[in-house]
Enzyme design. Sequence first.
Site, PDB file in Angstrom:
ATOM      1  N   MET A  64      -7.274   9.410   9.406  1.00 50.74           N
ATOM      2  CA  MET A  64      -7.847   9.889   8.125  1.00 50.74           C
ATOM      3  C   MET A  64      -8.690  11.139   8.345  1.00 50.74           C
ATOM      4  O   MET A  64      -9.809  11.239   7.849  1.00 50.74           O
ATOM      5  CB  MET A  64      -8.723   8.785   7.504  1.00 50.74           C
ATOM      6  CG  MET A  64      -7.950   7.545   7.165  1.00 50.74           C
ATOM      7  SD  MET A  64      -8.985   6.238   6.491  1.00 50.74           S
ATOM      8  CE  MET A  64      -9.589   5.481   7.995  1.00 50.74           C
TER       9      MET A  64
ATOM     10  N   LYS B  61      -1.161   2.572  -6.052  1.00 47.09           N
ATOM     11  CA  LYS B  61      -1.091   3.379  -7.267  1.00 47.09           C
ATOM     12  C   LYS B  61      -1.149   2.466  -8.478  1.00 47.09           C
ATOM     13  O   LYS B  61      -0.369   1.530  -8.586  1.00 47.09           O
ATOM     14  CB  LYS B  61       0.280   4.080  -7.276  1.00 47.09           C
ATOM     15  CG  LYS B  61       0.184   5.563  -7.550  1.00 47.09           C
ATOM     16  CD  LYS B  61       1.485   6.131  -7.964  1.00 47.09           C
ATOM     17  CE  LYS B  61       2.502   6.472  -6.939  1.00 47.09           C
ATOM     18  NZ  LYS B  61       3.706   7.061  -7.333  1.00 47.09           N
TER      19      LYS B  61
ATOM     20  N   ASP C  42       0.818  -1.210   0.000  1.00 44.76           N
ATOM     21  CA  ASP C  42       0.000   0.000   0.000  1.00 44.76           C
ATOM     22  C   ASP C  42       0.846   1.252   0.000  1.00 44.76           C
ATOM     23  O   ASP C  42       2.032   1.220   0.296  1.00 44.76           O
ATOM     24  CB  ASP C  42      -0.831   0.028   1.282  1.00 44.76           C
ATOM     25  CG  ASP C  42      -2.148  -0.671   1.076  1.00 44.76           C
ATOM     26  OD1 ASP C  42      -2.412  -1.097  -0.051  1.00 44.76           O
ATOM     27  OD2 ASP C  42      -2.907  -0.777   2.053  1.00 44.76           O
TER      28      ASP C  42
HETATM   29  N1  SAH Z   1      -3.906   0.330   9.222  1.00 45.79           N
HETATM   30  C1  SAH Z   1      -3.287   1.619   9.472  1.00 45.79           C
HETATM   31  C2  SAH Z   1      -4.246   2.768   9.326  1.00 45.79           C
HETATM   32  C3  SAH Z   1      -4.820   2.919   7.950  1.00 45.79           C
HETATM   33  S1  SAH Z   1      -5.879   4.298   7.816  1.00 45.79           S
HETATM   34  C4  SAH Z   1      -2.650   1.593  10.871  1.00 45.79           C
HETATM   35  O1  SAH Z   1      -2.907   0.698  11.665  1.00 45.79           O
HETATM   36  O2  SAH Z   1      -1.839   2.495  11.145  1.00 45.79           O
HETATM   37  C5  SAH Z   1      -4.786   5.549   7.320  1.00 45.79           C
HETATM   38  C6  SAH Z   1      -4.575   6.558   8.410  1.00 45.79           C
HETATM   39  O3  SAH Z   1      -3.683   6.070   9.360  1.00 45.79           O
HETATM   40  C7  SAH Z   1      -3.989   7.869   7.956  1.00 45.79           C
HETATM   41  O4  SAH Z   1      -4.955   8.734   7.411  1.00 45.79           O
HETATM   42  C8  SAH Z   1      -3.437   8.410   9.256  1.00 45.79           C
HETATM   43  O5  SAH Z   1      -4.466   8.947  10.039  1.00 45.79           O
HETATM   44  C9  SAH Z   1      -2.960   7.135   9.921  1.00 45.79           C
HETATM   45  N2  SAH Z   1      -1.517   6.917   9.694  1.00 45.79           N
HETATM   46  C10 SAH Z   1      -0.947   5.912   9.030  1.00 45.79           C
HETATM   47  N3  SAH Z   1       0.395   5.994   9.067  1.00 45.79           N
HETATM   48  C11 SAH Z   1       0.679   7.093   9.798  1.00 45.79           C
HETATM   49  C12 SAH Z   1       1.880   7.721  10.221  1.00 45.79           C
HETATM   50  N4  SAH Z   1       3.084   7.224   9.893  1.00 45.79           N
HETATM   51  N5  SAH Z   1       1.787   8.841  10.968  1.00 45.79           N
HETATM   52  C13 SAH Z   1       0.591   9.361  11.313  1.00 45.79           C
HETATM   53  N6  SAH Z   1      -0.561   8.799  10.940  1.00 45.79           N
HETATM   54  C14 SAH Z   1      -0.535   7.681  10.199  1.00 45.79           C
END
Ligand code: SAH
Length: 493
Positions: free
Chosen positions: A171, A57, A35
């Site tokens: 998000m 992408k 992803d």
């Molecule tokens: N499965 C992922 C979340 C997917 S939803 C997890 O457990 O982290 C995607 C959201 O995750 C983004 O919009 C953001 O809010 C958060 N996110 C993912 N990676 C991040 C990071 N490195 N720093 C801050 N927020 C992050």
Amino acid sequence: MSGTVYLVGAGPGDAGLLTLRARELIAGAQVVVYDRLVSAEVLELVAQDAKRINAGKNAGNHPVPQHEINQILVDEAKQGKTVVRLKGGDSFVFGRGGEELEALVREGIAFEVVPGITSAIAAATYAGIPVTHRDYCSSVHLITGHKQKDGALELDYPALVRLSGTLIFMMSVASAAEIAAGLIAGGMAPDMDCAIVENGTRPCQRKFLCTLDGIADTVRENAVTSPSLIIVGRVCSLSRQFDWFSNLPLKGKRILVTRPKMSSAKLASRLRALGADVTALAAIKTMPLPFSMPDLTPYRALVFTSAAGVDAYFERLFDSRDARALGGKQIAVIGRETGKALLRFGLKPDFIPSVYSGQALAKEMLDEGFITKSDRLLLLRARESAPELTDILTQGGVAFDEVSVYETRYEPVDANPADFDLITFTSASCVEGFARSVDKPEGFHGIPAVCIGEKTAQAARRFGLDVRVSKEATIDSMVELILDTNETKQGDR
Ligand code: SAH
């Protein structure tokens, strides 16, 4: 027989936060479907010959639709492949992992799931925010700020406020203003502590502390982008004391590490642990050469001048024999890293010079009586190796034969000088690789370059780099010099 699909949480970005199981599966996968949120640092662990599919992408730059991703997993598995489906953070925390498993179950494909560290907790942690603390709250909640197709964000704000816990919104950068207004209308104090963490755990992480009524302004003024977390709760105030990550000595420093891919790992990981934003430039790559196995009878000793040489020689030896073929032979190596490579094949070096260079190796072997004029040596090294070692042997009257067991290849890379604060070189061939691979090496004029030894430094000076040489020819000594260089630079400002 269909293959297995491993649904693997890749964590928030810092590759050090992968589970051991994830790392093992990533390295062994034949197909990796990943992803947008999976970091480049994690993707570096994928095997060279594995098939990589970017599900974040497609050709038109749009995310691949979920039903197509499901189909890719099913198709690859049905071809008998070991498939790793890599997702940012944890696959089941707003990761649509469930939908992919439903498709696999429908098709009867075997699967396993490896949990990952969710960004919700890790990004908070790297911002100095413990998501719970006995004195501040008794619960933590993960909430999506993603709007439905019709634009609605249906959150029960009064209920969220009543929880009195830490609220973590994912998000939600685009809906920051709406969320803050909703919570205030739901009864939360406008001066409630909040934090925004962008690119959490990555070298480019940014953190902003603010109050609930200041969230929208903070997002706008700093042009906060995705991926970011919005954290609401009293625990955010602890960041002022607990933010260890922003305080790392090399935090945010952009360092270009030039080395062949495998051996760059140690220096790169040391620098990353100190907070640096490391780009590993695999400008040179070592390729084993086909060679016919020499008969060892005439030789008193074998000489290895690199770990790559050791690997290439033994790989070929093991086609027909094993380490006993070297029984009774003395072995000299150029330095500790080469010695370690030898140890992996169950052999210890008999000779290591005090200084790690071809010159010192030849000189000390002679001076210390490890070899004499009546001996014959076998050099197992790279094609087009530097002449110092052989020059001194010739002058000393020592007979030798040479077998080229591998060669160094140069690969073009895309590196813009404006993107770096410092470069590292661990051999003259790395400088050579840099010069051949980078479009305009002279564009790096004046950028500090930390070199492992004088010979490397000489090569680097040609490009007008601000060259510094580490005290000793070791990774530790280079790291020390990089820390010093960084301190002086900061002092200058
Ligand atoms: N499965 C992922 C979340 C997917 S939803 C997890 O457990 O982290 C995607 C959201 O995750 C983004 O919009 C953001 O809010 C958060 N996110 C993912 N990676 C991040 C990071 N490195 N720093 C801050 N927020 C992050």
